[in-house]
Design a protein around this motif. Structure first.
Motif, short mmCIF file in Angstrom:
data_model
loop_
_atom_site.label_atom_id
_atom_site.label_comp_id
_atom_site.label_asym_id
_atom_site.label_seq_id
_atom_site.Cartn_x
_atom_site.Cartn_y
_atom_site.Cartn_z
N VAL A 211 0.84 -1.19 0.00
CA VAL A 211 0.00 0.00 0.00
C VAL A 211 0.88 1.24 0.00
O VAL A 211 0.56 2.25 -0.65
N ILE A 212 1.99 1.17 0.74
CA ILE A 212 2.95 2.28 0.80
C ILE A 212 4.33 1.70 0.51
O ILE A 212 4.80 0.82 1.24
N PRO A 213 5.01 2.15 -0.54
CA PRO A 213 6.35 1.64 -0.81
C PRO A 213 7.35 2.29 0.14
O PRO A 213 7.37 3.51 0.30
N ARG A 219 11.81 5.72 -7.05
CA ARG A 219 10.51 5.87 -7.69
C ARG A 219 9.90 4.48 -7.88
O ARG A 219 10.52 3.59 -8.47
N PRO A 220 8.69 4.24 -7.37
CA PRO A 220 8.10 2.90 -7.45
C PRO A 220 7.31 2.66 -8.74
O PRO A 220 6.94 3.61 -9.44
N PHE A 221 7.05 1.41 -9.00
CA PHE A 221 6.08 1.02 -10.03
C PHE A 221 4.69 1.01 -9.39
O PHE A 221 4.52 0.55 -8.26
N TYR A 233 1.67 -0.61 -4.96
CA TYR A 233 3.03 -0.37 -5.44
C TYR A 233 3.83 -1.67 -5.36
O TYR A 233 3.72 -2.42 -4.39
N LEU A 234 4.65 -1.90 -6.38
CA LEU A 234 5.62 -2.98 -6.27
C LEU A 234 6.71 -2.54 -5.31
O LEU A 234 7.17 -1.40 -5.38
#
Length: 504
Positions: A211-213, A219-221, A233-234
């Motif tokens: 839910v939160i990277p 920078r997340p996917f 988020y991955l």
């Protein structure tokens, strides 16, 4: 049509298409003659490597006197008269089919280099001292899988480096060197796992969809969960979940994990990569450095048989103690024209950075400016194993502040061959300090930093229950394997690296 492999170094689409058409005709003939084109009833009883190890040094007469019945399968890699060389996962061996049987065997007539065959017969040794399986019955040579495409030239393999990455399956067929790299990779991961489990670390799995990277600045996917109608988020790192487990009472945990960062592709970066992260309660960053040094030394010895490693033209020896050097001191060491006065205040460090051609943002503090100077002028010079310590708190939002100097943290990064391999620190377990640092990261994100962290309220909640004094570290498995296999690019050590689309 010759049975020799086609030289794909000089591609000839017309010739390839002709070969494919011819082989499809052979496949149709196999289907017609035996009803099953791709049989699955052959049972392997022996491996080429095992046979070579057990009998390769014996005399011809001694082998034949044993009358060993062999059942082996593999891919056809070469043909020379009645002898055919096949290879399985362990190595190579030949089989022999005499002319009388050749004339009667449909499978022999339809056999091409690249086909997968099953062979039965007696183990023998040729006059040249090579082991082979002597086939004595028509039914004892069978094409199990027909290869419709020609293999690259066996002497050159895939000359196009990009083709090696895009068609790794072909690269693995023709290149022993490539297979060796990934065998080493597998052994490195097994070695790390064994090292940690033998020291009472528990292997765990944490979420890839988050839910939160968190756990890193990157920078997340972003993806979308339809049933919950929310973005996910991955993971960019498993860190915050692993530390939740320490809060929960698992004092030593590790995960060999896949992480994802929405960044560029280079010789050192792949958007999807493998990391080791481990956390140990009642330990500090000095303990981590000791463990890292011991673990790498042990893994190198067990996997490569030596602590002496050659990488990209330089020699290294893991048996020697690894250097430990603060970031501040490393800047002075590798910039002989600088003094402490050039980097010990924000004004001086900013002026120094600008002279070096390093862009400095107005929002940056002293620690961030020093870090930029370090990254631009020092990192690529750190060839021999070295722990760079005492990173500024400004760029270390999850690390514990140093007791004597709160402007720095009890953190290190490990460098090898001019590349960062690991990052570790004494963990910040003060929930109030952590909340303030998350807030600072949120401010950075709001000002346009796509890599800044989110505020993770649940993680703060976990810390408020109390996390024991803990140290944690992440090691980039891909970069470590690059070093241990003398591979210049991260794509060389990832089976299926991400590639830019081919140009039309």
């Amino acid at each position: 049509m010759s049975d020799n492999p086609v030289d794909n170094n000089l591609p000839n689409a017309s010739e390839d298409n002709h070969i494919i058409t011819e082989r499809k005709q052979k496949l149709a003939e196999l289907q017609e003659k035996r009803g099953i084109a791709f049989p699955n009833d052959f049972r392997v009883e022996h491996k080429a490597g095992d046979l070579q190890a057990a009998y390769g040094e014996l005399e011809k007469e001694e082998i034949e006197s044993k009358e060993l019945n062999i059942a082996i399968a593999g891919r056809v890699m070469r043909r020379g008269g009645p002898f055919v060389g096949i290879r399985d996962v362990t190595g190579s061996i030949q089989f022999y089919l005499g002319k009388p049987l050749q004339k009667e065997s449909d499978d022999w007539k339809l056999l091409d280099i690249g086909d997968v065959v099953g062979v039965k017969g007696k183990l023998c040794k040729s006059g040249k001292g090579e082991l082979y399986v002597n086939v004595e019955s028509l039914d004892d040579v069978r094409i199990l899988t027909k290869s419709l495409r020609p293999l690259p030239d066996k002497f050159h393999g895939l000359a196009d480096q990009e083709a090696k990455y895009r068609q790794r399956y072909v690269d693995l067929i023709v290149s022993q060197e490539t297979r060796n790299v990934f065998e080493v990779r597998s052994k490195v991961i097994s070695g790390i796992r064994n090292y940690l489990t033998e020291r009472s670390f528990m292997e765990v799995e944490t979420p890839m969809l988050q839910v939160i990277p968190g756990g890193a600045t990157a920078r997340p996917f972003i993806t979308h969960h339809n049933a919950m109608d929310r973005d996910l988020y991955l993971r960019i790192a498993p860190e915050l979940y692993l530390k939740r487990l320490v809060v929960g009472g698992f004092e030593r945990v590790f995960e060999i994990n896949r992480s994802y960062r929405n960044e560029g592709v280079s010789t050192r970066h792949n958007p999807e990569f493998t990391m080791l992260e481990w956390y140990q309660a009642y330990a500090n960053y000095h303990d981590l450095m000791d463990t890292t040094e011991e673990m790498l030394r042990e893994v190198a010895t067990n996997v490569l048989g030596t602590t002496e490693i050659h990488y990209q033209g330089r020699d290294y020896d893991f048996a020697k103690p690894f250097e430990r050097l603060s970031m501040f001191d490393s800047i002075l060491k590798y910039n002989s024209d600088l003094t402490a006065d050039n980097i010990n205040t924000l004004e001086a460090a900013t002026a120094t950075a600008q002279k070096l051609g390093i862009h400095v943002k107005d929002s940056w503090g002293l620690g961030k400016v020093q870090t930029e100077i370090f990254e631009e002028t020092v990192e690529e010079k750190l060839f021999d194993p070295v722990f760079i310590t005492d990173y500024p708190a400004e760029i270390s939002p999850l690390a514990r502040r140093n007791d004597e100097n709160p402007e720095i943290t009890d953190r290190f990064e490990f460098f090898l061959g001019g590349r960062e391999i690991a990052n570790g620190f004494s963990e910040l377990n003060d929930p109030i300090d952590q909340a303030e640092r998350f807030q600072a990261q949120v401010a950075e994100k709001e000002s346009g930093d796509d890599e800044a962290m989110f505020y993770d309220a649940d993680y703060i909640n976990a810390l408020e229950y109390g996390m024991p004094p803990t140290a944690g570290e992440g090691i980039g498995i891909d970069r470590l394997v690059m070093f241990l296999t003398d591979s210049p690019s991260i794509k060389d050590v990832i089976l299926f690296p991400h590639m830019k689309p081919k140009a039309d």
